[in-house]
Design an enzyme around this catalytic site. Structure first.
Site, PDB file in Angstrom:
ATOM      1  CG  HIS A   1      80.384  65.580  -3.322  1.00 51.61           C
ATOM      2  ND1 HIS A   1      80.791  66.313  -4.461  1.00 51.61           N
ATOM      3  CD2 HIS A   1      80.031  66.321  -2.667  1.00 51.61           C
ATOM      4  CE1 HIS A   1      81.266  67.931  -4.320  1.00 51.61           C
ATOM      5  NE2 HIS A   1      80.265  67.751  -3.503  1.00 51.61           N
ATOM      6  CB  CYS A   2      84.438  65.281   1.015  1.00 53.34           C
ATOM      7  SG  CYS A   2      84.703  65.536   2.652  1.00 53.34           S
ATOM      8  N   PRO A   3      81.011  66.810   1.473  1.00 59.45           N
ATOM      9  CG  PRO A   3      79.489  66.513   3.115  1.00 59.45           C
ATOM     10  CD  PRO A   3      80.946  65.713   2.099  1.00 59.45           C
TER      11      PRO A   3
ATOM     12  N   GLY B 136      83.837  70.006   0.123  1.00 60.01           N
ATOM     13  CA  GLY B 136      83.226  70.883  -1.225  1.00 60.01           C
ATOM     14  C   GLY B 136      83.651  70.681  -1.858  1.00 60.01           C
TER      15      GLY B 136
END
Length: 441
Positions: A181-183, A186
């Site tokens: 999950h890439c912040p 998003g």
């Protein structure tokens, strides 16, 4: 793909209003825009920070550097410096939107747990779990290119995750070929957006190198025009110094990320697998060679989404949420709506045959306790017999086989129980018949 059945009259509900769309009652933590056309993660606000970190230096470059280089190249080639950076930025932001605003490969949830493989008689039912949950094994073995791979059961989605699938705790969804999950974007990175994610990271690296390089070109132009040192020329354009420092820092981040994912693609790994399974120390069942691995990422068709977020929720599925389980049967999803709105097929209601089969599974699990009590009564009073109707019902109940019994090896044990109970029923009928005959005589 989830496509609700067509209904006449516009698909209105019983109350006269329209049924909600799937994205409006979505159980994940996603955020939807433009009426379900774009799906983002719950941390979508970080996307605006990423856009700012890309646009701000590009605007500074166009105003303080590229504008002065337009006339410093012959045959109007200086115009291409600004044109290229603008086109490259639009391309980079498009890849960012394709990465963060599409379905990464979410697997629809089930409305009920899968069929149990076997009944674990020694399971403790006092830990808050229902009998249905106790009979479901936590893992299953599947073969991938001749290698045994364990797949886990997801309690939230009520399904066995396919290989390379994992449940994202941030988005609350099971994602195919889950990478991470890439912040910064998003969104989860999975099977349907990994290609665009890598292209975005790599194009951002090239954009940083482009701005970094032409800032130095501008400084050299100033030095040659004024016949001064490089340090005095740098003082003439502080914007170039800021951009050089900024791009130098960013290129280590996005450039390092590009190199790392290039290695992952060449060995057909995901970030999750690389940190968890360490395929450098064990066999990787997904590695098909460097060339085929890259072809799989960039040259294969992206599978369609398994979810139609803009579809109307079926009426029967909305009614199913208000139903209660019959005959005291407890669902593992008790306390939540029964109908799962993002499921890619028509839900099964509680009053259909599958529900009855699940109820009979519960009765089979409790049949052993009744057998034990009856054995004690028969031992204490040999002349005491059960009524014929109860014995016949018990025999019919025990004779049922699980649909997975042939694979799990429980069919033989179920057969023996059925034969034994059938024998008890026959003996009960015979004893009843003798009793009646003796009384008439």
């Amino acid at each position: 793909m989830y496509v609700p059945p067509s209904r006449g009259g516009g698909g209105g509900a019983a109350g006269g209003g329209e049924q909600p769309r799937v994205y409006q009652v979505w159980r994940g933590s996603n955020e939807f825009f433009l009426q379900g056309r774009f799906i983002f993660g719950p941390d979508v606000r970080s996307l605006f920070l990423t856009i700012f970190l890309i646009l701000a230096p590009v605007l500074v470059f166009c105003i303080f550097v590229a504008r002065h280089l337009i006339n410093d190249f012959p045959d109007h080639w200086g115009v291409s410096v600004m044109v290229v950076v603008v086109i490259f930025t639009i391309y980079d932001l498009t890849l960012l939107l394709l990465t963060s605003g599409r379905d990464p490969g979410i697997i629809p949830r089930n409305t009920h747990p899968p069929e149990p493989e076997s009944i674990d008689g020694g399971s403790d039912m006092g830990n808050g779990q229902t009998p249905q949950q106790l009979r479901l094994p936590r893992t299953k073995d599947v073969f991938v290119n001749g290698v045994i791979v364990k797949v886990k059961y997801c309690d939230t989605c009520m399904l066995y995750r396919p290989p390379r699938c994992s449940h994202c705790s941030i988005c609350n969804n099971c994602v195919e070929r889950f990478d991470h999950h890439c912040p910064w974007v998003g969104q989860c990175i999975g099977r349907r957006n990994y290609r665009f994610f890598y292209m975005f990271v790599f194009s951002t690296t090239l954009l940083c190198l482009y701005v970094f390089g032409f800032c130095w070109v501008y400084i050299v132009k100033i030095r040659d025009a004024e016949n001064s040192t490089i340090w005095k020329a740098m003082l003439k354009t502080p914007a170039s110094i800021v951009l050089i420092i900024y791009c130098f820092i960013c290129v280590w981040f996005v450039g390092g990320l590009s190199v790392f994912h290039f290695y992952l693609m060449s060995t057909n790994q995901t970030t999750y697998e690389n940190f968890r399974y360490r395929y450098d120390r064990r066999a990787n069942p997904y590695n098909r060679g460097m060339v085929n691995n890259f072809l799989e990422i960039f040259c294969t068709a992206i599978p369609p989404s398994k979810n139609n977020f803009r579809a109307r929720v079926p009426v029967d599925q909305g009614l199913q949420q208000t139903r209660t389980p019959a005959r005291g049967f407890m669902s593992p999803n008790m306390g939540k709506p029964v109908g799962d709105l993002e499921l890619g097929r028509k839900p099964v209601s509680w009053d259909e045959p599958r529900s009855a089969a699940d109820i009979r599974d519960l009765e089979v699990g409790l049949g052993g306790l009744l057998d034990e009590k009856e054995g004690r009564i028969a031992h204490a009073s040999p002349d005491l017999s059960l009524p014929g109707e109860l014995v016949e019902g018990r025999a019919g109940m025990h004779s049922r086989r699980s649909s997975w019994g042939h694979r799990s090896g429980t069919s033989e044990s179920m057969d023996s129980i059925a034969v034994q109970m059938g024998t008890e029923a026959n003996w009960g009928s015979i004893s009843s018949g003798h009793g009646t005959t003796s009384s008439t005589h």
